[in-house]
Structures are given as C-alpha cells and as structure tokens.
Design a protein around this motif. Sequence first.
Motif, PDB file in Angstrom:
ATOM      1  N   GLN A  82       0.703  -1.324  -0.008  1.00 37.35           N
ATOM      2  CA  GLN A  82      -0.054  -0.182  -0.145  1.00 37.35           C
ATOM      3  C   GLN A  82       0.930   1.311   0.107  1.00 37.35           C
ATOM      4  N   TYR A  83       0.351   2.466  -0.625  1.00 41.87           N
ATOM      5  CA  TYR A  83       1.133   3.511  -0.705  1.00 41.87           C
ATOM      6  C   TYR A  83       1.269   4.031   0.634  1.00 41.87           C
ATOM      7  N   GLU A  92       9.932   9.577  -2.817  1.00 45.93           N
ATOM      8  CA  GLU A  92      10.962   9.671  -3.832  1.00 45.93           C
ATOM      9  C   GLU A  92      10.004   9.213  -5.207  1.00 45.93           C
ATOM     10  N   ALA A  93       9.517   8.302  -5.082  1.00 51.51           N
ATOM     11  CA  ALA A  93       8.697   7.699  -6.321  1.00 51.51           C
ATOM     12  C   ALA A  93       7.826   8.661  -6.862  1.00 51.51           C
ATOM     13  N   LEU A  94       7.042   9.257  -5.811  1.00 48.51           N
ATOM     14  CA  LEU A  94       6.097  10.457  -6.237  1.00 48.51           C
ATOM     15  C   LEU A  94       6.807  11.622  -6.718  1.00 48.51           C
ATOM     16  N   ARG A 108       6.438  22.247  -5.065  1.00 50.05           N
ATOM     17  CA  ARG A 108       6.569  22.999  -3.976  1.00 50.05           C
ATOM     18  C   ARG A 108       6.128  21.974  -2.633  1.00 50.05           C
ATOM     19  N   GLY A 109       5.804  20.850  -2.879  1.00 50.98           N
ATOM     20  CA  GLY A 109       5.595  20.072  -1.800  1.00 50.98           C
ATOM     21  C   GLY A 109       4.814  18.762  -2.194  1.00 50.98           C
ATOM     22  N   LEU A 110       4.962  17.652  -1.452  1.00 51.83           N
ATOM     23  CA  LEU A 110       4.140  16.565  -1.752  1.00 51.83           C
ATOM     24  C   LEU A 110       2.663  16.807  -1.640  1.00 51.83           C
ATOM     25  N   ILE A 111       2.401  17.883  -0.860  1.00 43.68           N
ATOM     26  CA  ILE A 111       0.817  18.172  -0.639  1.00 43.68           C
ATOM     27  C   ILE A 111       1.000  19.629  -1.326  1.00 43.68           C
ATOM     28  N   SER A 126      -1.975  11.101  -2.143  1.00 40.94           N
ATOM     29  CA  SER A 126      -1.630   9.850  -1.536  1.00 40.94           C
ATOM     30  C   SER A 126      -2.979   9.269  -1.290  1.00 40.94           C
ATOM     31  N   THR A 127      -4.113  10.482  -1.328  1.00 43.52           N
ATOM     32  CA  THR A 127      -5.534   9.963  -1.193  1.00 43.52           C
ATOM     33  C   THR A 127      -6.078   8.954  -2.428  1.00 43.52           C
TER      34      THR A 127
END
Length: 265
Positions: A82-83, A92-94, A108-111, A126-127
């Motif tokens: 699961q992610y 890092e994959a994202l 600017r950010g993972l979110i 991620s959602t």
Amino acid sequence: MDANAGSFVAVRRLAGSERAAGAAAFHHSSSAEVVTGSTAWIGKGLSCVCAQRRDSDARLSFDLTPVQEECLQRLQNRLEVQYDSSNSDHQEALKDLWRASFPGAELRGLISEQWKEMGWQGKDPSTDFRGGGFISLENLVYFSKNFPELLRKQNGDRAIWEYPFAVAGVNITFMLIQMLDLQSVKPRSFIGAVFLKLLSENDQAFDILYCITFKLMDQQWLDMHATYMDFNTVMKSTRRQLERELLLEDIQRIEDMPSYKLLAR
C-alpha cells in the motif's frame, strides 16, 4: 505551470457550475456502471470497469510452471504494498513522477495544489492510491520514464473535455488487476493464463501492458470524440480490445500484441 514543461494529457479545469453539474450527473449514474469492491478512492465518477465473474470461470484451473509461479508471486508481492506517505521510497517515487512529467518545474511540496495539474483529485495524491496501491504509482513512473512522449497532448485532435490523467492511470492499474485475476493463487481464466506466459517471458510485462492500455485508451478516447462523462464507456471498450488481443493464437510475447505498436507512436 512553466510553459516549457509541457502539459499532461487529461486535465481540463471546470468552472464552478460545470464542476457541480458533472458531479451531480456522476452521482446519479446507473449502478451497472459502478464497480463493487475497493472503490472508495475513486471519485468524480471515474469507476473502474471490471467485468462480472462468470460461473464458468470458477471451474477453470490452469497449472503453472515453477517459473510462472515465481513470476506471479513477485507480481503479487507488489500488489500487496500500500502507498505509505511516510515511506521515503514512496515519497521519492512521487517526486520522480513529478520530475518526469514536468521537467524544470519546481514541486513545492508532496501536498500542493500543483498536483491537480496532473489530474489528481486534490492537493494530496496519496489519497488517490487507496484502491490501486503503490503499484499504481510505480506504473505511472514507469510510463513517464519509458514513454515520455505519451504524457502530453502531442497527437490527434484532442477532445474538448479531457480525462484527469493521474486518476485515469490508477483506474487502469485497478482494471488490469481485475481483468487478469492477479490476486488468485493461479489463473481462473484463459486471459489470466495467457498473461502469465507473457510475464514468464518478460518480467516487466505488467508494466508494459499498463502502457499499452493507457495508449489504447487514449486512442479510443480520441476516436470516440469522448467527453469526461464517457470515461466508463471508453474503459469498457479498451478492456474488450485487450481481451481480444490476449486471446489471439499467435501471442507469445507482450510485443506480439497488435496494440504494442502504439507505444512507438
């Protein structure tokens, strides 16, 4: 987004009234178009197209060679992951997906609201991985690194309404898992058995089939002059074409599939 970075296939911004109308239409879609199972992650009406299991399929049984068993187990191990937004490798994959998709554009950010430009439903990708798992991100990264020319609106007369690229990609992963019955101990359909033979010949067969499916879906989208509301219809048509090709007698390798040639375009 930087103009030189290119734009993803699949994003069309909706005005507030259009977005509300689209959401209402999806909410009232018939139950025949909605797939049962792990679909909580699917929003905006993009439900995965998974055929109902036939009674005859349950009676089929195919013995696997040791090599096929090993290949299937490796793939199933991937399916179980699961992610995890706290996992540095997953993070890092994202980032890899962003860099391959928008080279030169700083994330600017993972979110971030930037992710919506790629076709994620919100600012936190991620959602959207809840149904497809980490392999759905791996598929998108593989796609973007090996076939970058397919990422952008470069071919064909694009539809006025486009499908959201990233969410469509997660749907494709989920659809292939269901179509190939990859979570079973051994194949229960001829299509599943054929695919395991292809997988034993090439351990990247699933990732390559994912790319074939994405390109085939995009082509059918253009041929059908589809709109956002036609996504399920296009996915059903894409699945039928894949099933037909996998049942051809002369398919010995993933490269033998007629639609494989789409990857060269």
